[in-house]
Design an enzyme around this catalytic site. Structure first.
Site, PDB file in Angstrom:
ATOM      1  N   GLU A   1      -0.466  -9.478  -0.666  1.00  0.00           N
ATOM      2  CA  GLU A   1      -1.905  -9.727  -0.491  1.00  0.00           C
ATOM      3  C   GLU A   1      -2.613  -9.775  -1.852  1.00  0.00           C
ATOM      4  O   GLU A   1      -3.504 -10.594  -2.070  1.00  0.00           O
ATOM      5  CB  GLU A   1      -2.516  -8.633   0.398  1.00  0.00           C
ATOM      6  CG  GLU A   1      -2.043  -8.739   1.852  1.00  0.00           C
ATOM      7  CD  GLU A   1      -2.430  -7.512   2.672  1.00  0.00           C
ATOM      8  OE1 GLU A   1      -2.017  -6.390   2.298  1.00  0.00           O
ATOM      9  OE2 GLU A   1      -3.139  -7.662   3.679  1.00  0.00           O
TER      10      GLU A   1
ATOM     11  N   ALA B   1       0.867  -1.173   0.000  1.00  0.00           N
ATOM     12  CA  ALA B   1       0.000   0.000   0.000  1.00  0.00           C
ATOM     13  C   ALA B   1       0.907   1.227   0.000  1.00  0.00           C
ATOM     14  O   ALA B   1       2.066   1.150   0.419  1.00  0.00           O
ATOM     15  CB  ALA B   1      -0.874  -0.010   1.245  1.00  0.00           C
TER      16      ALA B   1
ATOM     17  N   GLU C   1       4.390  -5.214   7.170  1.00  0.00           N
ATOM     18  CA  GLU C   1       3.616  -4.200   7.898  1.00  0.00           C
ATOM     19  C   GLU C   1       4.078  -4.030   9.340  1.00  0.00           C
ATOM     20  O   GLU C   1       4.095  -2.921   9.867  1.00  0.00           O
ATOM     21  CB  GLU C   1       2.116  -4.560   7.875  1.00  0.00           C
ATOM     22  CG  GLU C   1       1.432  -4.345   6.537  1.00  0.00           C
ATOM     23  CD  GLU C   1       1.531  -5.546   5.616  1.00  0.00           C
ATOM     24  OE1 GLU C   1       2.328  -6.470   5.889  1.00  0.00           O
ATOM     25  OE2 GLU C   1       0.805  -5.550   4.605  1.00  0.00           O
TER      26      GLU C   1
HETATM   27  N1  COA Z   1       4.622   3.275  -0.572  1.00  0.00           N
HETATM   28  C1  COA Z   1       5.076   4.444  -1.043  1.00  0.00           C
HETATM   29  N2  COA Z   1       6.276   4.582  -1.640  1.00  0.00           N
HETATM   30  C2  COA Z   1       7.033   3.482  -1.770  1.00  0.00           C
HETATM   31  C3  COA Z   1       6.632   2.224  -1.303  1.00  0.00           C
HETATM   32  C4  COA Z   1       5.359   2.138  -0.668  1.00  0.00           C
HETATM   33  N3  COA Z   1       4.881   0.984  -0.207  1.00  0.00           N
HETATM   34  N4  COA Z   1       7.619   1.324  -1.539  1.00  0.00           N
HETATM   35  C5  COA Z   1       8.591   1.996  -2.165  1.00  0.00           C
HETATM   36  N5  COA Z   1       8.251   3.306  -2.307  1.00  0.00           N
HETATM   37  C6  COA Z   1       9.041   4.379  -2.921  1.00  0.00           C
HETATM   38  C7  COA Z   1      10.208   4.785  -2.054  1.00  0.00           C
HETATM   39  O1  COA Z   1       9.778   5.692  -1.060  1.00  0.00           O
HETATM   40  C8  COA Z   1      11.126   5.401  -3.072  1.00  0.00           C
HETATM   41  O2  COA Z   1      10.689   6.717  -3.358  1.00  0.00           O
HETATM   42  P1  COA Z   1      11.769   7.904  -3.601  1.00  0.00           P
HETATM   43  O3  COA Z   1      12.484   7.486  -4.870  1.00  0.00           O
HETATM   44  O4  COA Z   1      10.919   9.108  -3.770  1.00  0.00           O
HETATM   45  O5  COA Z   1      12.660   7.877  -2.415  1.00  0.00           O
HETATM   46  C9  COA Z   1      10.895   4.553  -4.315  1.00  0.00           C
HETATM   47  O6  COA Z   1       9.636   3.900  -4.116  1.00  0.00           O
HETATM   48  C10 COA Z   1      11.951   3.496  -4.513  1.00  0.00           C
HETATM   49  O7  COA Z   1      12.041   2.728  -3.322  1.00  0.00           O
HETATM   50  P2  COA Z   1      13.405   2.502  -2.508  1.00  0.00           P
HETATM   51  O8  COA Z   1      13.034   2.208  -1.090  1.00  0.00           O
HETATM   52  O9  COA Z   1      14.353   3.622  -2.762  1.00  0.00           O
HETATM   53  O10 COA Z   1      13.959   1.188  -3.243  1.00  0.00           O
HETATM   54  P3  COA Z   1      14.899   0.079  -2.610  1.00  0.00           P
HETATM   55  O11 COA Z   1      15.321  -0.779  -3.748  1.00  0.00           O
HETATM   56  O12 COA Z   1      15.947   0.696  -1.757  1.00  0.00           O
HETATM   57  O13 COA Z   1      13.952  -0.769  -1.634  1.00  0.00           O
HETATM   58  C11 COA Z   1      11.913  -1.930  -1.009  1.00  0.00           C
HETATM   59  C12 COA Z   1      12.875  -1.505  -2.157  1.00  0.00           C
HETATM   60  C13 COA Z   1      10.699  -2.560  -1.661  1.00  0.00           C
HETATM   61  C14 COA Z   1      12.619  -2.963  -0.120  1.00  0.00           C
HETATM   62  C15 COA Z   1      11.524  -0.697  -0.168  1.00  0.00           C
HETATM   63  O14 COA Z   1      11.057   0.308  -1.059  1.00  0.00           O
HETATM   64  C16 COA Z   1      10.456  -0.945   0.846  1.00  0.00           C
HETATM   65  O15 COA Z   1      10.727  -1.517   1.884  1.00  0.00           O
HETATM   66  N6  COA Z   1       9.191  -0.520   0.546  1.00  0.00           N
HETATM   67  C17 COA Z   1       8.113  -0.593   1.472  1.00  0.00           C
HETATM   68  C18 COA Z   1       7.604  -2.005   1.601  1.00  0.00           C
HETATM   69  C19 COA Z   1       6.481  -2.046   2.622  1.00  0.00           C
HETATM   70  O16 COA Z   1       6.680  -1.848   3.812  1.00  0.00           O
HETATM   71  N7  COA Z   1       5.269  -2.338   2.154  1.00  0.00           N
HETATM   72  C20 COA Z   1       4.112  -2.452   2.997  1.00  0.00           C
HETATM   73  C21 COA Z   1       3.375  -1.174   3.034  1.00  0.00           C
HETATM   74  S1  COA Z   1       1.940  -1.256   4.058  1.00  0.00           S
END
Ligand code: COA
Length: 263
Positions: A117, A69, A137
């Site tokens: 999900e 999300a 989460e």
């Molecule tokens: N919601 C909003 N933005 C998100 C996102 C999410 N769930 N997941 C990634 N992004 C954004 C990041 O903020 C980043 O934005 P920016 O370029 O403006 O900084 C961009 O997507 C790229 O992500 P980044 O974290 O830089 O890539 P990464 O390769 O270092 O890491 C993940 C990848 C997937 C491991 C990491 O983005 C992450 O942990 N995301 C969240 C996962 C999560 O907790 N999901 C459950 C949400 S309820």
């Protein structure tokens, strides 16, 4: 009528197979409210389109299926909006599960939180070997809200689900395969070819029987066993009314391939 055009989705039709691509690559295809709403409309549109027999769901770019999300929205939620948000996501994912057509998740990278999900609401999951799956989460101080606690436990069992939900670990595709969270793991270069091949196989099956198998499994698992068997028997009886049953049995006896029409 075709829903769309969409801002955050691409919908492509190729014969009986439609492909929905979640298209917010800058945020790794995170699901915000608008994207969920577009997904709802796209699924309803494809559910009602008799020419479509199978749907493929994937993410744009090479890195991510759906990274959850949209955390920008989560960060601002209130108790009231959070509950409504979870119910909306649950509704959209229920539509995927109950649309009456197989939906194949082509997991091209991260499938985290709402992305995992979403994949679990699909019928069959094929992941690239570099994909990571999980329900992170807990690391945000929240819990899954799009039925992750329910579908994960049903798919991989209570013990494995609780470990994934409580650690928030991102597990590699091979590990997800071992747990039964994904059906197949393939090299990235083969993902779409393998997915389309499976989609073509499923698209050639009798659509009414396909629909009833989906219903029997999904609804039956939520019923007491004797009631579920009764439900199966009713659907078994119903398919006897189809032209496709006559064609399928006739084709077998005539030693030829059946041509199913969905009637
Ligand atoms: N919601 C909003 N933005 C998100 C996102 C999410 N769930 N997941 C990634 N992004 C954004 C990041 O903020 C980043 O934005 P920016 O370029 O403006 O900084 C961009 O997507 C790229 O992500 P980044 O974290 O830089 O890539 P990464 O390769 O270092 O890491 C993940 C990848 C997937 C491991 C990491 O983005 C992450 O942990 N995301 C969240 C996962 C999560 O907790 N999901 C459950 C949400 S309820």
């Amino acid at each position: 009528m075709t829903a769309g055009p969409f801002e955050n989705l691409l919908v492509d039709r190729d014969g009986a197979v439609a492909t929905i691509t979640i298209n917010r690559p800058k945020v790794l295809n995170a699901l915000n409210t608008q994207t969920l709403d577009e997904l709802r409309r796209a699924i309803l549109d494809l559910a009602h389109d008799a020419s479509i027999r199978v749907v493929i769901l994937t993410g744009s770019g090479e890195k991510s299926f759906v990274a959850g999300a949209d955390i920008n929205e989560i960060a601002l939620q209130t108790p009231i909006s959070g509950r409504a948000h979870a119910m909306t996501g649950q509704h959209v994912f229920d539509l995927i599960e109950t649309m009456g057509k197989p939906v194949i998740a082509a997991i091209n990278g991260y499938a985290l939180g709402g992305g995992c999900e979403l994949a679990m609401a699909c019928t069959i999951r094929i992941a690239v070997d570099s994909a990571k799956l999980g329900q992170p989460e807990i690391n945000l101080g929240i819990i899954p809200g799009y039925a992750g606690t329910q579908r994960l436990a049903r798919l991989v069992g209570r013990g494995r689900a609780l470990e994934l939900l409580l650690t928030g670990d991102q597990i590699p595709a091979q590990e997800a395969h071992r747990l039964g969270l994904v059906n197949r793991v393939v090299p990235a270069a083969e993902l779409m070819a393998e997915t389309r091949k499976l989609a073509a196989t499923l698209a050639a099956k009798a659509p009414i029987a396909v629909r009833y198998i989906l219903e029997a499994v999904h609804k039956g698992l939520e019923m007491p066993f004797p009631q579920a068997q009764n439900y199966e028997a009713t659907l078994f009886g119903l398919v006897a009314s189809t032209e496709d049953m006559r064609e399928g049995t006739k084709a077998f006896l005539e030693k030829r391939k059946a041509e199913f029409k969905g009637k």
